[in-house]
Design a protein around this motif. Structure first.
Motif, short mmCIF file in Angstrom:
data_model
loop_
_atom_site.label_atom_id
_atom_site.label_comp_id
_atom_site.label_asym_id
_atom_site.label_seq_id
_atom_site.Cartn_x
_atom_site.Cartn_y
_atom_site.Cartn_z
N ARG A 133 0.87 -1.17 0.00
CA ARG A 133 0.00 0.00 0.00
C ARG A 133 0.91 1.22 0.00
N THR A 152 -1.01 -12.14 2.03
CA THR A 152 -0.45 -10.80 1.85
C THR A 152 -1.52 -9.80 1.41
N GLN A 153 -2.48 -10.25 0.60
CA GLN A 153 -3.60 -9.39 0.22
C GLN A 153 -4.46 -9.06 1.43
N TYR A 154 -4.63 -10.03 2.31
CA TYR A 154 -5.38 -9.79 3.56
C TYR A 154 -4.70 -8.71 4.39
N LEU A 155 -3.39 -8.82 4.56
CA LEU A 155 -2.65 -7.82 5.33
C LEU A 155 -2.70 -6.45 4.67
N LYS A 156 -2.65 -6.43 3.36
CA LYS A 156 -2.74 -5.16 2.63
C LYS A 156 -4.06 -4.45 2.93
N GLU A 157 -5.15 -5.21 2.93
CA GLU A 157 -6.45 -4.61 3.21
C GLU A 157 -6.56 -4.15 4.66
N LYS A 158 -5.95 -4.90 5.58
CA LYS A 158 -5.98 -4.51 6.99
C LYS A 158 -5.20 -3.22 7.22
N GLU A 159 -4.24 -2.95 6.36
CA GLU A 159 -3.40 -1.76 6.49
C GLU A 159 -4.11 -0.50 6.00
N LYS A 160 -5.17 -0.66 5.21
CA LYS A 160 -5.83 0.48 4.56
C LYS A 160 -6.27 1.57 5.53
N PRO A 161 -6.88 1.24 6.68
CA PRO A 161 -7.30 2.31 7.59
C PRO A 161 -6.13 3.00 8.29
N ILE A 162 -4.95 2.37 8.27
CA ILE A 162 -3.78 2.90 8.99
C ILE A 162 -2.94 3.80 8.09
#
Length: 213
Positions: A133, A152-162
């Protein structure tokens, strides 16, 4: 196989993508996101890549031509791949639907000291593309060592609000004041404390420092 996490400056660096389909398109888009100068070699090039090339430089070249200058654009060579197409490239991406051709490209690159990624052929890669991201120059990247793109796509999405656009702007500001802070404070501890206070105030207020003053 263990991959060392490392961020590489690809600005204006010539990067080759062999292949003209959907997978190649995704790799071209990623390379452009980091300001690389991209060459695409394929006998057939999909419309998405052609459109991306037009957007990047407002011109599309569909003839064989030597790579004479670097810049943030896509240069298209609609032709049969030759191993010499790899020469002079910073990195090469083998993104064809022919696993044997991808393997041959990878072998040539490894023999000639060129970093190479062969899509979905982990054993042929000397580097892999992470899920990432990016907000301006602030980048968060995730890699599973090629084992699980789903994670890794899961982690990428979790990072979006941060990792928000504001943090990207704040990172640019911190870079702009870096030399000033280094001049103003003698010790590393003082500099670190100054940067921490500036970042904390900006994050808590949601306003860049120059807009506070």
């Amino acid at each position: 196989m263990a991959y060392f996490p490392m961020f590489v400056d690809l600005t204006n660096q010539p990067c080759l993508v062999v292949g003209g389909g959907t997978v190649a398109y995704r790799k071209v888009r990623t390379l452009l996101d980091f300001d690389a100068a991209v060459v695409v070699v394929a006998e057939e090039i999909c419309d998405s890549i052609v459109e991306l090339a037009a957007q990047a430089d407002n011109r599309v070249e569909l003839q064989t031509k030597s790579f004479e200058e670097a810049g943030t654009y896509v240069k298209l060579r609609k032709k049969l791949f030759e191993e010499t197409d790899c020469d002079g490239m910073t990195i090469v991406v083998a993104a064809t639907d022919d696993i044997f051709l991808n393997h041959r490209i990878a072998q040539y690159c490894k023999q000639n000291g060129i970093m190479v990624n062969a899509v979905d052929q982990k054993e042929d890669c000397s580097f892999i593309f992470p899920s990432y991201r990016k907000e301006k120059n602030l980048v968060a990247a995730f890699s599973s060592g090629g084992n699980s793109p789903v994670l890794t796509q899961y982690l990428k999405e979790k990072e979006k609000p941060i990792l928000t656009p504001f943090l990207g702007e704040l990172n640019e500001y911190m870079g702009e004041i870096r030399d000033t802070v280094i001049r103003e404070y003698e010790s590393e501890d003082e500099r670190k404390r100054a940067f921490q206070e500036i970042a904390k105030a900006a994050i808590e207020s949601g306003i860049l420092p120059q807009k506070i003053m």
